[in-house]
Design an enzyme around this catalytic site. Structure first.
Site, PDB file in Angstrom:
ATOM      1  N   CYS A 132       0.892  -1.467  -0.206  1.00  0.00           N
ATOM      2  CA  CYS A 132       0.203  -0.089   0.029  1.00  0.00           C
ATOM      3  C   CYS A 132       0.821   1.272  -0.146  1.00  0.00           C
ATOM      4  O   CYS A 132       2.238   1.206   0.059  1.00  0.00           O
ATOM      5  CB  CYS A 132      -1.068  -0.062   1.044  1.00  0.00           C
ATOM      6  SG  CYS A 132      -0.009   0.150   2.667  1.00  0.00           S
ATOM      7  N   CYS A 162       3.484   1.553   2.524  1.00  0.00           N
ATOM      8  CA  CYS A 162       4.850   1.055   2.273  1.00  0.00           C
ATOM      9  C   CYS A 162       5.599   1.612   1.563  1.00  0.00           C
ATOM     10  O   CYS A 162       6.862   1.866   1.891  1.00  0.00           O
ATOM     11  CB  CYS A 162       4.416  -0.310   1.654  1.00  0.00           C
ATOM     12  SG  CYS A 162       3.520  -1.562   2.685  1.00  0.00           S
ATOM     13  N   ASP A 182       8.592  28.721 -32.244  1.00  0.00           N
ATOM     14  CA  ASP A 182       9.732  29.081 -32.950  1.00  0.00           C
ATOM     15  C   ASP A 182       8.988  29.067 -34.343  1.00  0.00           C
ATOM     16  O   ASP A 182       8.295  27.990 -34.679  1.00  0.00           O
ATOM     17  CB  ASP A 182      10.980  28.479 -32.635  1.00  0.00           C
ATOM     18  CG  ASP A 182      11.781  28.653 -33.705  1.00  0.00           C
ATOM     19  OD1 ASP A 182      12.102  29.854 -33.769  1.00  0.00           O
ATOM     20  OD2 ASP A 182      12.402  27.972 -34.532  1.00  0.00           O
ATOM     21  N   ASP A 191      13.059  23.689 -32.028  1.00  0.00           N
ATOM     22  CA  ASP A 191      13.975  22.622 -32.513  1.00  0.00           C
ATOM     23  C   ASP A 191      15.508  22.775 -32.742  1.00  0.00           C
ATOM     24  O   ASP A 191      16.183  21.875 -33.015  1.00  0.00           O
ATOM     25  CB  ASP A 191      13.323  21.877 -33.897  1.00  0.00           C
ATOM     26  CG  ASP A 191      13.883  23.084 -34.996  1.00  0.00           C
ATOM     27  OD1 ASP A 191      14.119  24.307 -34.784  1.00  0.00           O
ATOM     28  OD2 ASP A 191      14.006  22.570 -36.281  1.00  0.00           O
ATOM     29  N   ASP A 213      17.139  27.628 -29.470  1.00  0.00           N
ATOM     30  CA  ASP A 213      15.831  27.694 -28.948  1.00  0.00           C
ATOM     31  C   ASP A 213      15.927  27.001 -27.262  1.00  0.00           C
ATOM     32  O   ASP A 213      14.931  27.109 -26.458  1.00  0.00           O
ATOM     33  CB  ASP A 213      14.742  26.794 -29.452  1.00  0.00           C
ATOM     34  CG  ASP A 213      14.651  27.374 -30.863  1.00  0.00           C
ATOM     35  OD1 ASP A 213      14.343  28.618 -31.006  1.00  0.00           O
ATOM     36  OD2 ASP A 213      14.384  26.568 -31.856  1.00  0.00           O
TER      37      ASP A 213
END
Length: 740
Positions: free
Chosen positions: A24, A27, A428, A631, A635
């Protein structure tokens, strides 16, 4: 002294362990606390659903010490094999597992005990002899239910509580009371063997169903792991031989036949074919491959024979990195989980207090200590915190899993949770909303002929890898123009480049650079405006001489918008989000592209230097949560500055490292899909937590009031965990927009 400082400054190492014995949320919290006390540990996170611990520790920390700490807390720990950087999840066992057999045996033994209760509903009254009830209940209590005693003992040794302790104490009370009445001859009417036996059977059934459902949440990881080829056909010294995949090395030449999975990441040397990368990138159509093209391990080679030079093996392959990223996202805790952990830490002790109060109250006020015991048992049994512990991690596992299959890789749970709050998406322009493959649309000489202008520009750009430089060089190549060697090349960040070609000092750049050099564009501004109105980016070539700087001509570059960009913006608008374009191009050129993809002119932020993109993102954050999509290397600061960064998979490793979400293919529509699955996953987490809390908030008072029998309480407790995980599994039905 310096060595000590170096160790402290070194990045923490990551250790992963499979944890056994957890039942549980309390634990998992206890394992975390045990690991956190080990010297050198920076952080520890335990995922109950995956039964996996992820530990960040300073260099020099021994894995043995971490394993010992877990074992001292009463659990088992096994280091995750790091051969490929990922762990292999066990396949579901064929036939009945031991857990399933225990469920069946417990059910068979418990059924005769509960049949008289069922018969009463149909007017049949009767019961089994007392000693037969005892014979049936005893193996269920101590054989089938032995796991609860073991878990309770471990918790007791660790001076804490868990689900096992609740079940063990509750059922033992009912069983012990029944044995007492049996020995004192109080008759079958005062025996409660069916309560203890049926509760254990129901809890075992719930744990078995829960385990089956949890395995389904790891289906995405399992599918990715199944993609790994075991062998590769390697050509060495002119001889082809099949070798185990672990024996393949970088720069080995691998032969891939039609229909086979490509075993390594590499570059095609010979042959032409198509590669099915759908399970890696979510791209539904096969991708053409030929000499010079990169191929990804685990993609399926279609119709042609390919000869590939290996560029990555083992943990460095794209597949291994994808699996590792998904595993990391699934093993990290979402911020909302920390609140659940705080509740779980005090939950079990609080339940024991409530159960004791229930027993004492009913015993003192009602005078019937048997009824008091049964009501206390009901409180203990219905209070299992399993559902609380499973609510968040199972949803994250399912959400990140289906996202990965669609080509969306979420870095961690924090990124997943932040994504659903996004209100503004900043794109971008180049390579994100456009194809990122500009071509030279026009070369207009002012002081020189067009061809001379292009030849000089190509010489200046000959050492650059910038997309505009590639366009210039390609155009010069097509016109078969001679390109001279350039010297003293200097890149002027965000503005252009300067170089010496022969005896001429040249500078090539944008309008901002011309202004800095004091060049008056004069009547040529109209030519620039005409080009930018068509969405083209304009660069100027100038020459510095004894009489000052003179303008040689302009170059106009066209970069087509991606076919999917307008659909991506429309999808974000449907989700109620604002889209913004951030570009270093002039306003006219940027606005033309924005208009083409559906972004309003007022949402175009143009003429932004690379170093200023992060500042623009910070300004946007003042109006709400911001996502940045890019990308390129330039950036990366903006991706890091945003609340959540999206890196296009076609981009650089730097951008992908800075981003919280990586899109495995260059399709901006995936941004809307990522936000959509994040919202759905967060919604599932909240639903799960609601139901987990409702079971306890409603069930505990009813049990304390004597309105729930232990059997009904056991059924409700088992159903709570199963319902939470089953609700989570509905996420597996999610499909990205491109597949609908």
């Amino acid at each position: 002294m310096n060595a000590a400082n170096d160790t402290a400054a070194a990045p923490p190492a990551t250790f992963r362990f499979d944890i056994g014995g957890m039942t549980c949320a309390s634990c998992s919290g206890r394992v975390e606390r045990a690991l956190g006390k080990v010297p050198g540990v920076v952080s520890a996170s335990v995922n109950l659903a995956m039964e996996r611990a992820t530990v960040e520790a300073r260099p020099g920390t021994e894995p043995r010490a971490l394993v010992a700490a877990v074992e001292a807390a009463g659990y088992t720990a096994a280091p995750v094999a790091a051969e490929t950087g990922t762990a292999s999840l066990p396949e579901p066992a064929a036939g009945l597992s031991q857990e399933a057999r225990h469920v069946v045996i417990a059910a068979v033994l418990s059924l005769p005990l509960v049949l008289p209760m069922i018969g009463m509903a149909f007017g049949w009254h009767g019961s089994l002899p007392s000693w037969i009830q005892w014979l049936l209940a005893t193996p269920v209590q101590f054989w089938m239910g032995g796991r609860f005693y073991v878990g309770a003992w471990k918790a007791l040794r660790a001076r804490t509580g868990n689900m096992d302790m609740l079940v063990a104490v509750g059922t033992s009370a009912a069983y012990g009371l029944s044995v007492h009445h049996l020995l004192t001859g109080q008759g079958t009417g005062h025996l409660y063997f069916e309560a203890s036996a049926v509760v254990i059977a129901l809890v075992l059934l719930g744990k078995w169903l829960e385990a089956r459902a949890k395995r389904q949440t790891t289906a995405a990881i399992r599918a990715l792991q199944a993609l790994r080829p075991n062998v590769a056909r390697v050509r060495r010294h002119g001889v082809e031989a099949e070798l185990p995949i672990d024996a393949v090395r970088v720069d080995d030449v691998v032969v891939v036949l039609p229909g086979e999975r490509i075993p390594v990441d590499g570059v095609v040397l010979e042959g032409r074919s198509h590669a099915d990368e759908s399970l890696l990138t979510g791209e539904s159509l096969p991708v053409a491959k030929g000499p010079g093209d990169r191929v990804t391990g685990a993609a399926v080679n279609a119709e042609g024979r390919l000869v590939v030079r290996t560029t990555a093996v083992g943990a460095e392959t794209a597949l291994a990195r994808i699996i590792r990223l998904v595993e990391d996202a699934q093993s990290r805790k979402a911020p909302i989980q920390r609140m659940v952990d705080r509740v779980s830490a005090v939950f079990v002790p609080a339940v024991f207090v409530i159960a004791f109060g229930t027993w004492l109250g009913w015993g003192l006020l009602g005078g019937d200590w048997s009824v008091a015991t049964l009501n206390a048992v009901a409180v203990l049994v219905i209070s299992c915190p399993c559902a609380l512990g499973l609510a968040t991690p199972t949803a994250i596992m399912a959400g990140t899993g289906v996202a990965a299959r669609a080509g969306i890789l979420v870095k961690d749970a924090e990124a997943l949770e932040a994504t659903h709050k996004v209100r503004t998406v900043a794109f971008d322009k180049t390579g994100t909303l456009t194809e990122g493959k500009p071509t030279l649309a026009a070369a207009v000489g002012i002081a020189v002929a067009d061809d001379e202008l292009l030849a000089l520009a190509a010489a200046v750009e000959s050492g650059s890898s910038h997309p505009l430089a590639s366009a210039v060089l390609e155009a010069a190549k097509q016109r078969e123009l001679p390109v001279a060697a350039a010297e003293a090349v200097t890149v002027l960040s965000g503005r252009g480049v300067e170089a010496r070609v022969g005896t001429r000092d040249l500078v090539l750049g944008n309008e901002r650079l011309m202004q800095d050099l004091g060049i008056d564009l004069g009547e040529h501004v109209a030519a620039q405006a005409a080009q930018e109105a068509r969405g083209r980016t304009v660069s100027w070539l100038a020459e510095a001489g004894a009489g000052g700087v003179r303008l040689l001509g302009l170059l106009a570059f066209g970069d087509r918008a991606r076919a999917e960009s307008r659909q991506a913006i429309d999808a974000l608008r449907t989700l109620g989000l604002r889209s913004v374009m951030v570009s270093g191009d002039g306003r006219a050129a940027a606005t033309a592209i924005a208009r083409e993809v559906g972004i309003a002119p007022e949402d175009v932020i143009a003429e932004v230097l690379p170093g200023d993109k992060a500042r623009v993102v910070e300004d946007l954050r003042s109006h709400g949560t911001v996502a940045m999509v890019g990308d390129g290397i330039n950036d990366a600061p903006a991706l890091a500055a945003a609340d959540v960064g999206f890196a296009m998979g076609s981009g650089t490793d730097v951008a992908m490292h800075a981003a919280g979400v990586t899109l495995m293919r260059a399709d901006p529509r995936l941004v809307a899909d990522a936000i959509d699955i994040s919202r759905r996953t967060t919604r599932k987490i909240r639903q799960n937590l609601f139901w987990a809390f409702v079971y306890n908030v409603v069930g505990i008072p009813l049990a304390a009031a004597g309105l729930l029998s232990p059997v009904i309480a056991g059924a409700a407790m088992a159903f709570s965990s199963v319902s939470v995980v089953s609700n989570t599994l509905l996420l597996r039905r999610w499909k990205p927009r491109t597949a609908r």
